[in-house]
Write a protein that holds these residues in place. Sequence first.
Motif, mmCIF file in Angstrom:
data_model
loop_
_atom_site.group_PDB
_atom_site.id
_atom_site.type_symbol
_atom_site.label_atom_id
_atom_site.label_comp_id
_atom_site.label_asym_id
_atom_site.label_seq_id
_atom_site.Cartn_x
_atom_site.Cartn_y
_atom_site.Cartn_z
ATOM 1 N N GLY A 209 -16.774 45.662 -38.008
ATOM 2 C CA GLY A 209 -16.176 45.177 -36.772
ATOM 3 C C GLY A 209 -16.853 45.718 -35.526
ATOM 4 N N ALA A 210 -17.348 46.947 -35.610
ATOM 5 C CA ALA A 210 -17.960 47.577 -34.446
ATOM 6 C C ALA A 210 -19.341 47.005 -34.146
ATOM 7 C CB ALA A 210 -18.066 49.091 -34.676
ATOM 8 N N ARG A 211 -19.940 46.357 -35.122
ATOM 9 C CA ARG A 211 -21.296 45.844 -34.940
ATOM 10 C C ARG A 211 -21.363 44.768 -33.858
ATOM 11 N NH1 ARG A 211 -22.635 45.242 -41.413
ATOM 12 N NH2 ARG A 211 -22.661 47.487 -41.873
ATOM 13 N N THR A 212 -20.272 44.054 -33.680
ATOM 14 C CA THR A 212 -20.247 43.004 -32.666
ATOM 15 C C THR A 212 -20.394 43.583 -31.269
ATOM 16 O OG1 THR A 212 -18.768 41.737 -34.089
ATOM 17 C CG2 THR A 212 -18.935 41.023 -31.806
ATOM 18 N N LEU A 213 -19.979 44.838 -31.091
ATOM 19 C CA LEU A 213 -20.036 45.484 -29.780
ATOM 20 C C LEU A 213 -21.193 46.477 -29.697
ATOM 21 C CD1 LEU A 213 -16.214 46.115 -29.267
ATOM 22 C CD2 LEU A 213 -17.599 44.207 -28.430
ATOM 23 N N SER A 214 -22.231 46.225 -30.439
ATOM 24 C CA SER A 214 -23.383 47.117 -30.469
ATOM 25 C C SER A 214 -24.594 46.459 -29.814
ATOM 26 C CB SER A 214 -23.723 47.485 -31.924
ATOM 27 O OG SER A 214 -24.984 48.102 -32.015
ATOM 28 N N VAL A 215 -25.155 47.123 -28.814
ATOM 29 C CA VAL A 215 -26.367 46.614 -28.166
ATOM 30 C C VAL A 215 -27.484 46.463 -29.188
ATOM 31 C CG1 VAL A 215 -28.142 47.102 -26.434
ATOM 32 C CG2 VAL A 215 -25.745 47.603 -25.929
ATOM 33 N N GLN A 216 -27.530 47.383 -30.130
ATOM 34 C CA GLN A 216 -28.551 47.319 -31.173
ATOM 35 C C GLN A 216 -28.458 46.013 -31.961
ATOM 36 O OE1 GLN A 216 -29.467 49.422 -35.485
ATOM 37 N NE2 GLN A 216 -28.063 50.379 -34.065
ATOM 38 N N GLN A 217 -27.250 45.605 -32.310
ATOM 39 C CA GLN A 217 -27.078 44.365 -33.064
ATOM 40 C C GLN A 217 -27.430 43.144 -32.216
ATOM 41 O OE1 GLN A 217 -26.385 43.961 -36.309
ATOM 42 N NE2 GLN A 217 -26.436 46.180 -36.569
ATOM 43 N N TRP A 218 -27.121 43.189 -30.934
ATOM 44 C CA TRP A 218 -27.503 42.082 -30.045
ATOM 45 C C TRP A 218 -29.021 41.956 -29.992
ATOM 46 C CZ3 TRP A 218 -24.056 44.150 -25.476
ATOM 47 C CH2 TRP A 218 -22.711 44.121 -25.883
ATOM 48 N N ALA A 219 -29.684 43.107 -29.891
ATOM 49 C CA ALA A 219 -31.148 43.093 -29.837
ATOM 50 C C ALA A 219 -31.741 42.622 -31.160
ATOM 51 C CB ALA A 219 -31.666 44.489 -29.489
ATOM 52 N N LEU A 220 -31.109 43.003 -32.268
ATOM 53 C CA LEU A 220 -31.580 42.567 -33.579
ATOM 54 C C LEU A 220 -31.496 41.052 -33.735
ATOM 55 C CD1 LEU A 220 -30.207 45.278 -36.042
ATOM 56 C CD2 LEU A 220 -32.609 44.705 -35.607
ATOM 57 N N ALA A 221 -30.519 40.436 -33.078
ATOM 58 C CA ALA A 221 -30.415 38.976 -33.138
ATOM 59 C C ALA A 221 -31.653 38.326 -32.538
ATOM 60 C CB ALA A 221 -29.157 38.515 -32.395
ATOM 61 N N LEU A 222 -32.195 38.921 -31.482
ATOM 62 C CA LEU A 222 -33.436 38.419 -30.885
ATOM 63 C C LEU A 222 -34.622 38.660 -31.813
ATOM 64 C CD1 LEU A 222 -32.933 39.653 -27.206
ATOM 65 C CD2 LEU A 222 -32.692 37.322 -28.053
ATOM 66 N N THR B 264 -32.081 41.272 -40.050
ATOM 67 C CA THR B 264 -30.779 40.618 -39.963
ATOM 68 C C THR B 264 -29.917 41.280 -38.896
ATOM 69 O OG1 THR B 264 -29.850 42.045 -41.680
ATOM 70 C CG2 THR B 264 -30.791 39.948 -42.382
ATOM 71 N N SER B 265 -29.080 40.471 -38.283
ATOM 72 C CA SER B 265 -28.116 40.957 -37.297
ATOM 73 C C SER B 265 -26.739 40.425 -37.664
ATOM 74 C CB SER B 265 -28.499 40.491 -35.894
ATOM 75 O OG SER B 265 -27.470 40.798 -34.965
ATOM 76 N N GLU B 266 -25.714 41.208 -37.344
ATOM 77 C CA GLU B 266 -24.343 40.788 -37.608
ATOM 78 C C GLU B 266 -23.807 39.874 -36.509
ATOM 79 O OE1 GLU B 266 -22.662 41.497 -40.373
ATOM 80 O OE2 GLU B 266 -24.422 42.544 -41.131
ATOM 81 N N VAL B 267 -24.621 39.648 -35.466
ATOM 82 C CA VAL B 267 -24.189 38.844 -34.325
ATOM 83 C C VAL B 267 -25.115 37.644 -34.190
ATOM 84 C CG1 VAL B 267 -23.689 38.849 -31.847
ATOM 85 C CG2 VAL B 267 -23.393 40.948 -33.185
ATOM 86 N N GLY B 268 -24.554 36.465 -33.992
ATOM 87 C CA GLY B 268 -25.372 35.284 -33.780
ATOM 88 C C GLY B 268 -26.131 35.354 -32.467
ATOM 89 N N LEU B 269 -27.236 34.637 -32.389
ATOM 90 C CA LEU B 269 -28.085 34.707 -31.193
ATOM 91 C C LEU B 269 -27.354 34.281 -29.920
ATOM 92 C CD1 LEU B 269 -30.845 35.302 -29.976
ATOM 93 C CD2 LEU B 269 -31.515 32.952 -30.537
ATOM 94 N N PRO B 270 -26.639 33.149 -29.894
ATOM 95 C CA PRO B 270 -25.942 32.762 -28.647
ATOM 96 C C PRO B 270 -24.965 33.836 -28.169
ATOM 97 C CG PRO B 270 -26.017 30.920 -30.159
ATOM 98 C CD PRO B 270 -26.468 32.119 -30.939
#
Length: 239
Positions: free
Chosen positions: A179-192, A203-209
Amino acid sequence: MYDPTVARLTYRALLGRRRALILFVLPALLIVISVAIRLLTGADDSVAIEVLGGFALATMVPLIGVVAGTGAIGPEIDDGSIVYLLAKPLKRPTIILTKLTVAVAVTMVFSAVPMLIAGFVLNGNSGQIAVAYTVAAVAASIAYSAVFLLLGTVSRHAVVFGLVYALIWEALVGNLVPGARTLSVQQWALALAEKTAPSAEITSEVGLPAAVVLMAAVTAAGTWYAGRKLRTLTIAGEE
């Protein structure tokens, strides 16, 4: 919305002897580790992803962001010298945006550039892995700088809070708690990074949009509130 004098003073403060030493240590360590791994194991995409994602993006980038973001304004507030800057005929948003620009630039230079070098050392940019993580580092540098610049304006313990966020939330909680991954800058960057190198096992736990929207929102909100806090400091000083 950019003042060269404020920028010059901020660069001088960030790149002073002590801070410059801290800024150089982690990038140098990343490159040394990358060279050693390449010599010992050869080129390996999975190892490159582990080093660039597990150490560089998860630990090095946020720590450099802490140093640059909090250091851009925190020391001036702590020692009271910010009053002299606020006494100048400068708009408060100009001061904040200038300091944010400097913090972003310093964070990018000391994180994205070593990331690219380390990626090429590890696997020669096979699968666009080096470029993907460099793109992630650039994006993360912007968000981290805004977050830590805000911390520098609202707390005298900004470095401590920044280190807790970088080492516990980003490097530990953001990797282990779903659940915390959605609020992680690291995961946002991984989406890119995932979008930049679709053939690699990134892989990222957050979609690119969602990642783009959240990163933009955090950067904008952090910058806006830092400017608001600076106006409050001005009023207090004048009173």
